[in-house]
Design a protein around this motif. Structure first.
Motif, mmCIF file in Angstrom:
data_model
loop_
_atom_site.group_PDB
_atom_site.id
_atom_site.type_symbol
_atom_site.label_atom_id
_atom_site.label_comp_id
_atom_site.label_asym_id
_atom_site.label_seq_id
_atom_site.Cartn_x
_atom_site.Cartn_y
_atom_site.Cartn_z
ATOM 1 N N ALA A 1 0.892 -1.137 0.142
ATOM 2 C CA ALA A 1 0.068 -0.036 0.032
ATOM 3 C C ALA A 1 0.853 1.330 0.020
ATOM 4 O O ALA A 1 0.660 2.113 -0.762
ATOM 5 C CB ALA A 1 -0.855 -0.007 1.223
ATOM 6 N N LEU A 2 2.037 1.338 0.918
ATOM 7 C CA LEU A 2 2.811 2.561 0.812
ATOM 8 C C LEU A 2 3.659 2.492 -0.525
ATOM 9 O O LEU A 2 3.761 3.870 -1.016
ATOM 10 C CB LEU A 2 3.878 2.097 1.896
ATOM 11 C CG LEU A 2 3.328 2.450 3.374
ATOM 12 C CD1 LEU A 2 4.294 2.061 4.567
ATOM 13 C CD2 LEU A 2 2.742 3.736 3.732
ATOM 14 N N ILE A 3 3.751 1.565 -1.064
ATOM 15 C CA ILE A 3 4.649 1.580 -2.256
ATOM 16 C C ILE A 3 3.709 2.146 -3.374
ATOM 17 O O ILE A 3 4.185 3.141 -4.150
ATOM 18 C CB ILE A 3 5.245 0.190 -2.659
ATOM 19 C CG1 ILE A 3 6.304 -0.548 -1.747
ATOM 20 C CG2 ILE A 3 5.589 0.127 -4.281
ATOM 21 C CD1 ILE A 3 6.636 -1.683 -2.272
ATOM 22 N N PHE A 4 2.428 1.754 -3.570
ATOM 23 C CA PHE A 4 1.542 2.174 -4.402
ATOM 24 C C PHE A 4 1.145 3.797 -3.923
ATOM 25 O O PHE A 4 0.800 4.635 -4.835
ATOM 26 C CB PHE A 4 0.303 1.549 -4.420
ATOM 27 C CG PHE A 4 0.613 0.273 -5.444
ATOM 28 C CD1 PHE A 4 0.850 0.236 -6.825
ATOM 29 C CD2 PHE A 4 0.657 -1.053 -4.771
ATOM 30 C CE1 PHE A 4 1.270 -0.853 -7.593
ATOM 31 C CE2 PHE A 4 0.660 -2.065 -5.452
ATOM 32 C CZ PHE A 4 1.089 -2.209 -6.972
ATOM 33 N N VAL A 5 1.267 4.106 -3.005
ATOM 34 C CA VAL A 5 0.831 5.706 -2.527
ATOM 35 C C VAL A 5 2.132 6.259 -3.270
ATOM 36 O O VAL A 5 1.934 7.453 -3.901
ATOM 37 C CB VAL A 5 1.018 5.730 -1.067
ATOM 38 C CG1 VAL A 5 1.204 7.171 -0.678
ATOM 39 C CG2 VAL A 5 -0.253 5.007 -0.391
ATOM 40 N N VAL B 1 -3.992 1.249 -3.575
ATOM 41 C CA VAL B 1 -3.806 1.350 -2.267
ATOM 42 C C VAL B 1 -5.112 1.020 -1.497
ATOM 43 O O VAL B 1 -4.788 0.355 -0.237
ATOM 44 C CB VAL B 1 -3.522 2.831 -2.148
ATOM 45 C CG1 VAL B 1 -3.422 3.481 -0.864
ATOM 46 C CG2 VAL B 1 -2.158 3.219 -2.817
ATOM 47 N N ILE B 2 -6.044 1.462 -1.686
ATOM 48 C CA ILE B 2 -7.222 1.025 -0.869
ATOM 49 C C ILE B 2 -7.360 -0.462 -0.772
ATOM 50 O O ILE B 2 -7.671 -0.824 0.383
ATOM 51 C CB ILE B 2 -8.587 1.562 -1.456
ATOM 52 C CG1 ILE B 2 -8.395 3.098 -1.569
ATOM 53 C CG2 ILE B 2 -9.805 1.119 -0.760
ATOM 54 C CD1 ILE B 2 -9.625 4.098 -2.405
ATOM 55 N N GLY B 3 -7.138 -1.120 -1.795
ATOM 56 C CA GLY B 3 -7.455 -2.638 -1.562
ATOM 57 C C GLY B 3 -6.496 -3.323 -0.730
ATOM 58 O O GLY B 3 -6.686 -4.114 0.148
ATOM 59 N N PHE B 4 -5.122 -2.852 -0.801
ATOM 60 C CA PHE B 4 -4.191 -3.427 0.082
ATOM 61 C C PHE B 4 -4.075 -2.903 1.537
ATOM 62 O O PHE B 4 -3.931 -3.593 2.569
ATOM 63 C CB PHE B 4 -2.657 -3.055 -0.572
ATOM 64 C CG PHE B 4 -2.161 -3.884 -1.610
ATOM 65 C CD1 PHE B 4 -1.915 -5.233 -1.381
ATOM 66 C CD2 PHE B 4 -2.048 -3.503 -2.897
ATOM 67 C CE1 PHE B 4 -1.526 -6.037 -2.282
ATOM 68 C CE2 PHE B 4 -1.680 -4.523 -3.821
ATOM 69 C CZ PHE B 4 -1.219 -5.622 -3.591
#
Length: 222
Positions: A18-22, A44-47
């Motif tokens: 999630a942090l990576i995709f942020v 991000v929301i999914g992870f």
């Protein structure tokens, strides 16, 4: 590896993704690639949701594993009034104190125990117990059959309890895993005090509550 870590590690991995995709979403937004930013926002929301759900599950499992410890549910103090007859003072975890007269060579405390399965198990629901009765036992089998018995109920069934409902309507309580009886017993000795605990797996355990009781047991050959 315990089930706690099996769930916690994927939770940490999902949080990391999630942090990576942020970071990727912010880069796309700066470059005005709004399609890519939107896709990364969904990821991000999914992870993040997966991380939160797995973290909650791991916390529930961790709490459940901690139930392997013991909880003291009662103490029993004995005073001999005559051969094979004792006054027993039972102090329970709810603060109740009751005195009974017990005949025999050994005392026995019985309890009903209820354990859980999903979803109550994941919610961290501990085993439930109810002390049922205090009774005396004779060491001699012939005396056990013929001598006066002393059995004292410790609960009042004014309304049906969960144990009774489960046994009568098992299909309506699928989250109740097992329900069974448990008992603990030790010899009746003048001046002895015993501590009775409920193990995390639901069994009653009786031990001497102090050194003097331990010595009394040793002198009696226990």
């Amino acid at each position: 590896m315990s089930p706690f870590w099996f769930v916690l590690i994927p939770a940490l991995a999902c949080a990391m993704f999630a942090l990576i995709f942020v970071g990727g979403m912010r880069k796309c937004a700066r470059k005005r690639r709004y399609g890519g930013a939107g896709l990364r926002l969904v990821l991000v929301i999914g992870f993040a949701l997966a991380a939160i759900g797995l973290a909650a599950l791991s916390a529930a499992l961790y709490h459940y594993l901690e139930l392997d410890g013991e909880t003291q549910v009662a103490t029993l103090a004995l005073r001999q009034v005559e051969p094979q007859r004792y006054t027993a003072t039972l102090k329970t975890a709810d603060g109740g104190v009751r005195t009974f007269e017990i005949a025999g060579d050994e005392w026995q405390l019985d309890a009903r125990v209820i354990k859980w399965q999903l979803p109550a198990l994941l919610a961290g629901a501990p085993p439930l117990y109810r002390l049922e009765r205090l009774s005396g036992r004779y060491g001699d089998p012939k005396q056990e059959r013929e001598a006066t018995r002393s059995v004292h109920p410790l609960s009042q069934d004014a309304f049906p309890d969960l144990w009774t409902i489960k046994r009568q309507f098992p299909q309506y309580l699928p989250f109740v895993d097992t329900e069974y009886g448990s008992a603990a017993y030790l010899p009746m000795l003048d001046g002895a005090t015993y501590a009775i605990s409920l193990g995390g797996r639901g069994g009653l355990i009786a031990r001497p509550a102090n050194d003097s009781t331990r010595r009394l047991l040793e002198n009696a050959g226990w």
